[in-house]
Design a protein around this motif. Structure first.
Motif, mmCIF file in Angstrom:
data_model
loop_
_atom_site.group_PDB
_atom_site.id
_atom_site.type_symbol
_atom_site.label_atom_id
_atom_site.label_comp_id
_atom_site.label_asym_id
_atom_site.label_seq_id
_atom_site.Cartn_x
_atom_site.Cartn_y
_atom_site.Cartn_z
ATOM 1 N N ILE A 111 0.837 -1.199 0.000
ATOM 2 C CA ILE A 111 0.000 0.000 0.000
ATOM 3 C C ILE A 111 0.871 1.247 0.000
ATOM 4 N N VAL A 112 0.434 2.236 -0.771
ATOM 5 C CA VAL A 112 1.100 3.545 -0.775
ATOM 6 C C VAL A 112 0.080 4.627 -0.432
ATOM 7 N N ILE A 113 0.604 5.739 0.068
ATOM 8 C CA ILE A 113 -0.229 6.903 0.400
ATOM 9 C C ILE A 113 0.389 8.110 -0.294
ATOM 10 N N PRO A 114 -0.074 8.449 -1.507
ATOM 11 C CA PRO A 114 0.534 9.580 -2.222
ATOM 12 C C PRO A 114 0.058 10.922 -1.652
ATOM 13 N N CYS A 115 0.378 11.131 -0.386
ATOM 14 C CA CYS A 115 0.097 12.386 0.317
ATOM 15 C C CYS A 115 1.065 12.441 1.488
ATOM 16 N N ASN A 116 1.950 13.437 1.492
ATOM 17 C CA ASN A 116 2.944 13.520 2.564
ATOM 18 C C ASN A 116 2.291 13.777 3.913
ATOM 19 N N THR A 117 1.395 14.765 3.953
ATOM 20 C CA THR A 117 0.812 15.180 5.219
ATOM 21 C C THR A 117 0.131 14.012 5.921
ATOM 22 N N ALA A 118 -0.504 13.132 5.129
ATOM 23 C CA ALA A 118 -1.229 12.000 5.719
ATOM 24 C C ALA A 118 -0.312 11.045 6.469
ATOM 25 N N HIS A 119 1.009 11.138 6.230
ATOM 26 C CA HIS A 119 1.921 10.223 6.924
ATOM 27 C C HIS A 119 2.026 10.500 8.423
ATOM 28 N N PHE A 120 1.469 11.614 8.869
ATOM 29 C CA PHE A 120 1.337 11.837 10.309
ATOM 30 C C PHE A 120 0.529 10.699 10.933
ATOM 31 N N PHE A 121 -0.370 10.106 10.133
ATOM 32 C CA PHE A 121 -1.267 9.045 10.606
ATOM 33 C C PHE A 121 -0.774 7.665 10.162
ATOM 34 N N TYR A 122 0.529 7.569 9.820
ATOM 35 C CA TYR A 122 1.083 6.323 9.274
ATOM 36 C C TYR A 122 0.893 5.136 10.221
ATOM 37 N N GLU A 123 1.173 5.310 11.502
ATOM 38 C CA GLU A 123 1.141 4.168 12.424
ATOM 39 C C GLU A 123 -0.227 3.507 12.507
ATOM 40 N N PRO A 124 -1.297 4.267 12.736
ATOM 41 C CA PRO A 124 -2.609 3.589 12.768
ATOM 42 C C PRO A 124 -2.960 2.926 11.430
ATOM 43 N N ILE A 125 -2.534 3.506 10.318
ATOM 44 C CA ILE A 125 -2.813 2.882 9.019
ATOM 45 C C ILE A 125 -2.050 1.556 8.928
ATOM 46 N N ARG A 126 -0.763 1.601 9.244
ATOM 47 C CA ARG A 126 0.085 0.409 9.147
ATOM 48 C C ARG A 126 -0.462 -0.722 10.021
ATOM 49 N N ARG A 127 -0.905 -0.355 11.215
ATOM 50 C CA ARG A 127 -1.385 -1.382 12.138
ATOM 51 C C ARG A 127 -2.726 -1.976 11.704
ATOM 52 N N ALA A 128 -3.451 -1.253 10.818
ATOM 53 C CA ALA A 128 -4.803 -1.693 10.443
ATOM 54 C C ALA A 128 -4.800 -2.766 9.357
ATOM 55 N N VAL A 129 -3.654 -2.967 8.704
ATOM 56 C CA VAL A 129 -3.600 -3.924 7.581
ATOM 57 C C VAL A 129 -2.452 -4.909 7.780
ATOM 58 N N ARG A 130 -2.535 -6.020 7.048
ATOM 59 C CA ARG A 130 -1.484 -7.041 7.160
ATOM 60 C C ARG A 130 -0.384 -6.837 6.119
ATOM 61 N N VAL A 131 -0.679 -6.094 5.048
ATOM 62 C CA VAL A 131 0.320 -5.927 3.983
ATOM 63 C C VAL A 131 1.203 -4.714 4.297
ATOM 64 N N PRO A 132 2.403 -4.665 3.696
ATOM 65 C CA PRO A 132 3.298 -3.540 3.978
ATOM 66 C C PRO A 132 2.750 -2.216 3.444
ATOM 67 N N VAL A 133 3.011 -1.160 4.192
ATOM 68 C CA VAL A 133 2.641 0.194 3.782
ATOM 69 C C VAL A 133 3.936 0.995 3.629
#
Lengths: 244, 244
Positions: free
Chosen positions: A83-105
């Motif tokens: 998974i990718v997130i093409p938005c820099n600012t959204a990476h403030f929320f990286y940890e909860p996103i990463r923890r919500a899925v089994r695949v690499p972010v």
């Protein structure tokens, strides 16, 4: 060896033009002579995700975390292998996103810092053009610190220009004068000692580049697309934590 | 009245550049000044769907129906309220796709015929540029028949040029000479009596248009994007069978 083709999931819509730019970059980076040689992407272009900036800056915006997590789960359920997130600012929320899925972010700041170390190993200072919220998160500073690279951000007036430029791009009305002002902010970072500039907002590559900054540029959206294509076609097993 | 914003599901990757073009057209057609005013799209850019042409023409290709149906179900499960297929040839498989999901699936030929009737009500003959398989399916002929519009396709040599052009676009190598040959095939349809030309393959708008055809053009990918945006923002309930 059989070609490995993993599916790239995209948490998109932040903004939609940056998502379109990411998609185009993946297509350009894929050597393909027919449809079937291209990569599968699952793009959830979800512009309904609340604005990241006000939430980070404590300016009363709605928390985007639930929508980001839901979008990550949507692209994972649809078949994304990474998974990718093409938005820099959204990476403030990286940890909860990463923890919500089994695949690499993938983590865009980590990818940019890695690409910078490869391309300009002697770099000591890098300029950062991004939203005020991205600068405030300190995520680029943290990603570059292990390499001993100092991050230079614009002064308050310069940062205000960059924020106006980013929101103008989203509105489809970034005129020549504002683009020139934004480029001048980037060039001033070079005069202050930056040996290169990070375009640390995925809207900025739509109007800024080496041609108007006069400095080596790290386009965060391009670097993210390169990392995604590399991992999607890698014969190696994927690490669970790509950005860690 | 509150603005209605439905989610557009895209069965994409046929080819990926045409899907990118569709995405860009939706963004351009959406009046939006900030991210949140844009539409949500779930795009499954799935270039692994087997080639439609050989399967239709009985030339031994793998049947793409299972992959098309699976992709339709993926975008429906991810939240699509309506579905589009930015690939003309794939509409040969429209019925099994439509039956596989509960949400409406737009029919590109029906949308093009409807748009043509509105824009050029006196049209009697229309040229068709598309894959040999699309021409062979008779789907445009069927869509235009109720309006009494005759569909003119290129002769065998002209059709071979168009097929070469489409596959060259997919390979990223449609040079000037081949584009010019393709445009000449379209202009010959005008000389044979066509009052307009349907770009009945979603790759063709990337290289052909009114500027080099010299005739009114119906860009099937643009018309599909217009129909999708109209339905996604319509205050009316969606009909179950949009294309019927």
């Amino acid at each position: 060896m059989r070609a490995v083709h993993r599916t790239i999931g995209v948490i998109g819509g932040m903004g939609p033009w940056a998502t379109l730019d990411f998609f185009e970059k993946v297509l350009r980076l894929t050597p393909a002579r027919r449809d079937q040689e291209h990569l599968r992407l699952i793009i959830d272009n979800n512009p309904k995700i609340p604005d990241r900036g006000p939430a980070i800056l404590g300016e009363g915006g709605e928390d985007p975390t639930p929508a980001l997590v839901a979008t990550a789960r949507t692209v994972e359920a649809a078949g994304a292998d990474l998974i990718v997130i093409p938005c820099n600012t959204a990476h403030f929320f990286y940890e909860p996103i990463r923890r919500a899925v089994r695949v690499p972010v993938l983590h865009i700041m980590e990818e940019v810092a890695r690409a910078a170390a490869q391309r300009l190993p002697a770099l000591r200072r890098v300029g950062l053009l991004g939203t005020r919220a991205t600068v405030a998160t300190g995520l680029y500073q943290k990603a570059f610190r292990p390499q001993g690279v100092e991050v230079l951000a614009p002064d308050t007036a310069g940062q205000a220009v960059i924020d106006r430029l980013i929101y103008a791009i989203k509105a489809g009305e970034a005129g020549e004068a504002l683009r020139a002002e934004g480029a001048a902010v980037g060039r001033r970072l070079g005069e202050a000692g930056a040996g290169a500039v990070v375009l640390g907002c995925t809207e900025l590559p739509l109007v800024l580049g080496e041609h108007n900054l006069g400095l080596p540029v790290f386009d965060s959206n391009l670097i993210l697309a390169q990392a995604a294509v590399r991992l999607a076609t890698s014969p190696q097993p994927l690490p669970r934590e790509v950005g860690a």
